[in-house]
Design an enzyme around this catalytic site. Structure first.
Site, PDB file in Angstrom:
ATOM      1  N   HIS A  24       0.990  -1.292   0.121  1.00  0.00           N
ATOM      2  CA  HIS A  24       0.024   0.000   0.159  1.00  0.00           C
ATOM      3  C   HIS A  24       1.073   1.331   0.040  1.00  0.00           C
ATOM      4  O   HIS A  24       1.756   1.366   0.974  1.00  0.00           O
ATOM      5  CB  HIS A  24      -0.829   0.029   1.281  1.00  0.00           C
ATOM      6  CG  HIS A  24      -1.787  -1.324   1.317  1.00  0.00           C
ATOM      7  ND1 HIS A  24      -3.118  -1.186   0.973  1.00  0.00           N
ATOM      8  CD2 HIS A  24      -1.407  -2.315   1.882  1.00  0.00           C
ATOM      9  CE1 HIS A  24      -3.609  -2.347   1.296  1.00  0.00           C
ATOM     10  NE2 HIS A  24      -2.629  -3.129   1.923  1.00  0.00           N
ATOM     11  N   ASN A  26       0.451   4.540   0.841  1.00  0.00           N
ATOM     12  CA  ASN A  26       0.832   5.141   2.239  1.00  0.00           C
ATOM     13  C   ASN A  26       1.421   4.543   3.487  1.00  0.00           C
ATOM     14  O   ASN A  26       1.624   5.096   4.268  1.00  0.00           O
ATOM     15  CB  ASN A  26      -0.630   6.050   2.430  1.00  0.00           C
ATOM     16  CG  ASN A  26      -0.866   7.272   1.368  1.00  0.00           C
ATOM     17  OD1 ASN A  26      -0.203   8.316   1.866  1.00  0.00           O
ATOM     18  ND2 ASN A  26      -1.598   6.770   0.543  1.00  0.00           N
ATOM     19  N   THR A 104      -5.584   3.674  -2.411  1.00  0.00           N
ATOM     20  CA  THR A 104      -6.994   4.090  -2.468  1.00  0.00           C
ATOM     21  C   THR A 104      -6.977   5.469  -2.848  1.00  0.00           C
ATOM     22  O   THR A 104      -6.425   6.304  -2.219  1.00  0.00           O
ATOM     23  CB  THR A 104      -7.565   3.921  -0.745  1.00  0.00           C
ATOM     24  OG1 THR A 104      -6.930   2.801  -0.584  1.00  0.00           O
ATOM     25  CG2 THR A 104      -9.072   3.940  -0.886  1.00  0.00           C
ATOM     26  N   PRO A 105      -7.664   5.937  -3.999  1.00  0.00           N
ATOM     27  CA  PRO A 105      -7.675   7.246  -4.448  1.00  0.00           C
ATOM     28  C   PRO A 105      -8.368   8.078  -3.332  1.00  0.00           C
ATOM     29  O   PRO A 105      -9.356   7.813  -2.880  1.00  0.00           O
ATOM     30  CB  PRO A 105      -8.551   7.158  -5.671  1.00  0.00           C
ATOM     31  CG  PRO A 105      -8.250   5.926  -6.285  1.00  0.00           C
ATOM     32  CD  PRO A 105      -8.276   5.027  -5.025  1.00  0.00           C
ATOM     33  N   GLY A 173      -8.734  -2.137   3.817  1.00  0.00           N
ATOM     34  CA  GLY A 173      -9.379  -1.091   4.844  1.00  0.00           C
ATOM     35  C   GLY A 173      -9.575  -1.897   6.255  1.00  0.00           C
ATOM     36  O   GLY A 173      -9.268  -3.112   6.364  1.00  0.00           O
ATOM     37  N   GLU A 203      -8.297 -11.714   7.733  1.00  0.00           N
ATOM     38  CA  GLU A 203      -7.380 -11.424   8.637  1.00  0.00           C
ATOM     39  C   GLU A 203      -7.610 -11.597  10.147  1.00  0.00           C
ATOM     40  O   GLU A 203      -6.824 -11.673  10.975  1.00  0.00           O
ATOM     41  CB  GLU A 203      -7.068  -9.654   8.394  1.00  0.00           C
ATOM     42  CG  GLU A 203      -6.178  -9.562   6.979  1.00  0.00           C
ATOM     43  CD  GLU A 203      -6.261  -8.140   7.095  1.00  0.00           C
ATOM     44  OE1 GLU A 203      -5.228  -7.491   7.767  1.00  0.00           O
ATOM     45  OE2 GLU A 203      -6.937  -7.347   5.948  1.00  0.00           O
ATOM     46  N   ASP A 280       3.139  -2.952   4.324  1.00  0.00           N
ATOM     47  CA  ASP A 280       3.283  -1.691   4.596  1.00  0.00           C
ATOM     48  C   ASP A 280       4.809  -1.433   5.078  1.00  0.00           C
ATOM     49  O   ASP A 280       4.743  -1.165   6.416  1.00  0.00           O
ATOM     50  CB  ASP A 280       2.298  -1.227   5.817  1.00  0.00           C
ATOM     51  CG  ASP A 280       0.717  -1.233   5.187  1.00  0.00           C
ATOM     52  OD1 ASP A 280       0.305  -0.363   4.544  1.00  0.00           O
ATOM     53  OD2 ASP A 280       0.108  -2.391   5.654  1.00  0.00           O
TER      54      ASP A 280
HETATM   55  P1  IMP Z   1      -3.213   3.795   0.670  1.00  0.00           P
HETATM   56  O1  IMP Z   1      -4.464   2.912   0.022  1.00  0.00           O
HETATM   57  O2  IMP Z   1      -2.086   4.018  -0.259  1.00  0.00           O
HETATM   58  O3  IMP Z   1      -3.703   5.003   1.222  1.00  0.00           O
HETATM   59  O4  IMP Z   1      -2.416   2.874   1.905  1.00  0.00           O
HETATM   60  C1  IMP Z   1      -2.935   2.827   3.197  1.00  0.00           C
HETATM   61  C2  IMP Z   1      -4.266   1.980   3.332  1.00  0.00           C
HETATM   62  O5  IMP Z   1      -4.002   0.788   2.935  1.00  0.00           O
HETATM   63  C3  IMP Z   1      -4.871   1.824   4.554  1.00  0.00           C
HETATM   64  O6  IMP Z   1      -5.675   3.290   4.973  1.00  0.00           O
HETATM   65  C4  IMP Z   1      -5.627   0.703   4.821  1.00  0.00           C
HETATM   66  O7  IMP Z   1      -7.008   0.933   4.344  1.00  0.00           O
HETATM   67  C5  IMP Z   1      -4.978   0.004   3.651  1.00  0.00           C
HETATM   68  N1  IMP Z   1      -4.297  -1.088   4.461  1.00  0.00           N
HETATM   69  C6  IMP Z   1      -3.032  -1.458   4.793  1.00  0.00           C
HETATM   70  N2  IMP Z   1      -2.621  -2.311   5.185  1.00  0.00           N
HETATM   71  C7  IMP Z   1      -3.605  -3.072   5.463  1.00  0.00           C
HETATM   72  C8  IMP Z   1      -3.963  -4.309   5.969  1.00  0.00           C
HETATM   73  O8  IMP Z   1      -3.373  -5.237   6.313  1.00  0.00           O
HETATM   74  N3  IMP Z   1      -5.284  -4.779   5.708  1.00  0.00           N
HETATM   75  C9  IMP Z   1      -6.319  -3.975   5.346  1.00  0.00           C
HETATM   76  N4  IMP Z   1      -6.173  -2.918   4.603  1.00  0.00           N
HETATM   77  C10 IMP Z   1      -4.836  -2.534   4.808  1.00  0.00           C
HETATM   78 ZN    ZN Z   2      -2.530  -5.104   2.970  1.00  0.00          ZN
END
Ligand code: IMP
Ligand code: ZN
Length: 343
Positions: A24, A26, A104-105, A173, A203, A280
């Site tokens: 991801h 962020n 996620t936009p 999410g 999970e 992450d």
């Molecule tokens: P983004 O989509 O680039 O903003 O990355 C961060 C987002 O990825 C977080 O707000 C989560 O929604 C999602 N995310 C990161 N790691 C996990 C996970 O292990 N399970 C579910 N969602 C995750």
């Molecule tokens: Zn993930």
């Protein structure tokens, strides 16, 4: 080329060409980039001066609130471009040759960033010419908390920019929120439009009731797949659905007790397809090479097995047979040139 036969395991794992399929954006921002972005943003958000990335997250419930801070760092197109560029560079330095990022936009009313301008900013960086040997693709994430309308909006954006290396759609999410069934029509549309689909899966215990719904969709890959009851396991194994494995993420967020208990051990025994990934790397302080080293140390994998794990990951990418063959050839060339590193 690797030059020493006494190369230690961590250096071997950096040099090994690798595939990253579950990252991801962020959550992958390194502490160094967080510092850089905090300097840019601290006048606007004085509370960022106190923001310290925790070294240990207590429970998975501490994890999602963390993003409230990170999202202040990436609140406009310029910041998300810096973050994306640095994340790609860091993966390339760590020996990743093929990378599927996901994000996620997000809109921000104060800065005027829209979901479209966010996505465009990420794609512009992904498609920048770069000298590092790394191919980058994008998976667009739909957050479990999204309304169906928002989920459709995300799929429509993916369709609009499909020629710019968007390959798939993800369900991600907070695992305690929302449901797949509610968002399913948007995933149906994504599939009809020809996108691959990966779903964060089982999970936590509460996710297990929706497992049959997620599997009935026929996902191309699953993220985590931590908790499997017998029927679920059978469906996943018989359909050979590749699993994105994130060992450090699972242990730090306490969905798996220890590395030794990690469910990847079952996949190794069953010879079921899996791909080692980071999830992450910024908030869990673990690069992909470190995930290979942890898996190797925990389950006594040889260097040949690590190479095979990386090589087989190519089959799980969201790409066609030509790209897979090209990557496999690159891997074999590396293997031949570095045969002495396997001793
Ligand atoms: P983004 O989509 O680039 O903003 O990355 C961060 C987002 O990825 C977080 O707000 C989560 O929604 C999602 N995310 C990161 N790691 C996990 C996970 O292990 N399970 C579910 N969602 C995750
Ligand atoms: Zn993930």
């Amino acid at each position: 080329m690797v030059t020493s036969s006494t190369l230690d395991l961590s250096e071997f794992c950096v040099q090994l060409p690798k595939i990253e399929l579950h990252a991801h954006i962020n959550g992958s921002i390194s502490p160094k980039t967080m510092h850089q972005l905090r300097e840019l943003k601290k006048h606007k958000y004085p509370e960022l001066a106190d923001f310290v990335v925790p070294e240990q997250l207590d429970r998975i419930s501490d994890f999602f609130p963390l993003f409230k801070f990170i999202y202040k760092l990436t609140d406009d197109e310029e910041a998300i471009a810096i973050a994306t560029r640095n994340v790609i560079d860091e993966f390339a330095k760590d020996g990743v040759r093929y990378l599927e990022l996901r994000t996620t936009p997000r809109r921000n009313e104060d800065t005027g960033m829209t979901k479209e301008s966010y996505l465009k900013s990420v794609l512009d960086v992904i498609n920048e010419p770069r000298k590092e040997n790394i191919i980058v693709r994008l998976i667009v994430s739909i957050d479990r908390r999204n309304t169906l309308e928002e989920a459709f909006e995300t799929v429509d954006l993916a369709v609009k920019f499909r020629t710019q290396n968007i390959v798939g759609i993800d369900l991600c999410g907070d695992v305690h929120q929302g449901s797949f069934e509610h968002l399913r029509p948007a995933f149906d549309k994504a599939r009809t439009e020809g996108f691959y689909v990966t779903l964060h899966f089982n999970e936590v215990v509460e996710n297990m009731v929706e497992a049959p719904n997620l599997l009935s969709f026929g996902p191309d890959r699953l993220g985590h797949a931590t908790l499997l009851d017998e029927p679920t396991r059978q469906t996943i194994y018989s359909n050979r659905i590749p699993i994105e494995i994130c060992m450090t993420s699972n242990v730090i967020s306490k969905t798996v007790k220890t590395f030794e208990d990690h469910h990847v051990k079952d996949l190794l025994v069953e010879n079921h397809p899996f791909v080692l990934c980071t999830d992450d790397k910024g908030v869990f302080f673990s690069d992909l090479s470190n995930e290979y080293a942890i898996c190797s140390t925990t389950f006594k994998m040889t260097r040949d097995q690590l190479f095979e794990t990386s090589l087989h990951s190519i089959d799980a990418i969201f790409g066609g047979s030509e790209l897979k063959s090209q990557l496999k050839q690159q891997w074999q060339e590396w293997h031949q040139a570095n045969a002495h590193a396997f001793n």
